[in-house]
Design a protein around this motif. Sequence first.
Motif, PDB file in Angstrom:
ATOM      1  N   LEU A 154       0.832  -1.248   0.056  1.00  0.00           N
ATOM      2  CA  LEU A 154      -0.010  -0.070  -0.029  1.00  0.00           C
ATOM      3  C   LEU A 154       0.934   1.282  -0.075  1.00  0.00           C
ATOM      4  O   LEU A 154       1.826   1.435   0.945  1.00  0.00           O
ATOM      5  CB  LEU A 154      -0.878   0.014   1.175  1.00  0.00           C
ATOM      6  CG  LEU A 154      -1.849   1.086   1.321  1.00  0.00           C
ATOM      7  CD1 LEU A 154      -3.233   0.700   1.977  1.00  0.00           C
ATOM      8  CD2 LEU A 154      -1.367   2.525   2.258  1.00  0.00           C
ATOM      9  N   ALA A 155       0.646   1.961  -0.758  1.00  0.00           N
ATOM     10  CA  ALA A 155       1.416   3.321  -0.864  1.00  0.00           C
ATOM     11  C   ALA A 155       0.614   4.406  -0.786  1.00  0.00           C
ATOM     12  O   ALA A 155      -0.442   4.653  -1.195  1.00  0.00           O
ATOM     13  CB  ALA A 155       2.006   3.609  -2.660  1.00  0.00           C
ATOM     14  N   ARG A 156       1.180   4.993   0.554  1.00  0.00           N
ATOM     15  CA  ARG A 156       0.300   6.161   0.925  1.00  0.00           C
ATOM     16  C   ARG A 156       1.007   7.478   0.551  1.00  0.00           C
ATOM     17  O   ARG A 156       2.007   7.674   0.872  1.00  0.00           O
ATOM     18  CB  ARG A 156       0.155   5.991   2.415  1.00  0.00           C
ATOM     19  CG  ARG A 156      -0.508   7.257   3.293  1.00  0.00           C
ATOM     20  CD  ARG A 156      -1.064   6.957   4.557  1.00  0.00           C
ATOM     21  NE  ARG A 156      -2.180   6.035   4.414  1.00  0.00           N
ATOM     22  CZ  ARG A 156      -2.414   5.190   5.700  1.00  0.00           C
ATOM     23  NH1 ARG A 156      -1.830   5.425   6.757  1.00  0.00           N
ATOM     24  NH2 ARG A 156      -3.453   4.362   5.392  1.00  0.00           N
ATOM     25  N   VAL A 157       0.397   8.085  -0.280  1.00  0.00           N
ATOM     26  CA  VAL A 157       0.911   9.367  -0.724  1.00  0.00           C
ATOM     27  C   VAL A 157       0.703  10.676  -0.172  1.00  0.00           C
ATOM     28  O   VAL A 157      -0.879  11.030  -0.091  1.00  0.00           O
ATOM     29  CB  VAL A 157       0.687   9.445  -2.615  1.00  0.00           C
ATOM     30  CG1 VAL A 157       1.493  10.457  -2.939  1.00  0.00           C
ATOM     31  CG2 VAL A 157       1.068   7.907  -3.020  1.00  0.00           C
ATOM     32  N   TYR A 158       1.289  11.504   0.180  1.00  0.00           N
ATOM     33  CA  TYR A 158       0.956  12.919   0.656  1.00  0.00           C
ATOM     34  C   TYR A 158       1.558  13.964  -0.254  1.00  0.00           C
ATOM     35  O   TYR A 158       2.714  14.089  -0.440  1.00  0.00           O
ATOM     36  CB  TYR A 158       1.739  12.775   2.268  1.00  0.00           C
ATOM     37  CG  TYR A 158       1.431  12.016   3.340  1.00  0.00           C
ATOM     38  CD1 TYR A 158       0.471  12.388   4.081  1.00  0.00           C
ATOM     39  CD2 TYR A 158       2.354  10.844   3.159  1.00  0.00           C
ATOM     40  CE1 TYR A 158       0.445  11.254   5.241  1.00  0.00           C
ATOM     41  CE2 TYR A 158       1.856   9.862   4.122  1.00  0.00           C
ATOM     42  CZ  TYR A 158       1.019  10.062   5.054  1.00  0.00           C
ATOM     43  OH  TYR A 158       0.713   8.997   6.044  1.00  0.00           O
ATOM     44  N   VAL A 159       0.560  14.744  -0.677  1.00  0.00           N
ATOM     45  CA  VAL A 159       0.937  15.843  -1.581  1.00  0.00           C
ATOM     46  C   VAL A 159       0.666  17.246  -0.959  1.00  0.00           C
ATOM     47  O   VAL A 159      -0.459  17.399  -0.556  1.00  0.00           O
ATOM     48  CB  VAL A 159       0.157  15.754  -2.901  1.00  0.00           C
ATOM     49  CG1 VAL A 159       0.584  16.860  -3.709  1.00  0.00           C
ATOM     50  CG2 VAL A 159       0.472  14.366  -3.663  1.00  0.00           C
TER      51      VAL A 159
END
Length: 218
Positions: free
Chosen positions: A65-70
């Motif tokens: 699971l890739a948790r991406v914060y932008v």
Amino acid sequence: YWGPFDDYSRLEVRRGWGKDSRFAGNILTNATCTPLTAGAPSTVAVEDDDVPIRDIDRRRPVKILARVYVLTGSKLTAMDSGPFGRASDPYVMLALTSNSKDEKSVEKKLKDSVRKQTLNPEFFVTEDLEGVLPKHNTLRVSIFDYDKIGSDELIGFTDIDLEDRWYSRRGYVGGAKETTLAPGTYTERRTLRDKGGKTAGTLEMWVDLYNRDKEEIP
């Protein structure tokens, strides 16, 4: 900071010979040299059990699971002209992609992240994407300009090698004993490129990787 693999290499596989060959994929490989006992003849066979295999389990396919914060964008390319000058209406699109044409990308278009009339947007969005390594080996973060009429235009994108991060243990990787970073404790500034390869601004963001089978995901 995000360099090549620590202990093995990605090699290109090609189909055919010479000038007529064409790209057929990539493989990851590692070679270990094991010295023989001093004075032993060079023809002595080395049994498989005599050669240590370093952490082979973490090189097997794994559900991630890739948790991406932008967080923010800076100095984005202006795509629109209006009464207040040139600007854009940027939003975020995420995709887990593969080098193989046979594998479908996992895509999420975050239309809720549209920021009106700005070249320095504050997004502050978080999104999860599920995939399998090494199948989904690249995270592409794209910034588009929203248009009410016509198609949305690509402002720029950046690609992140998830294989490199997972196997080399750089950044936060769930379940890795070697990492000293907790989830969400670092950021990085990525350069965005347009279709022609020109700089289209920068993006402040980070990515946490979790093993979906072996750990509790917060």
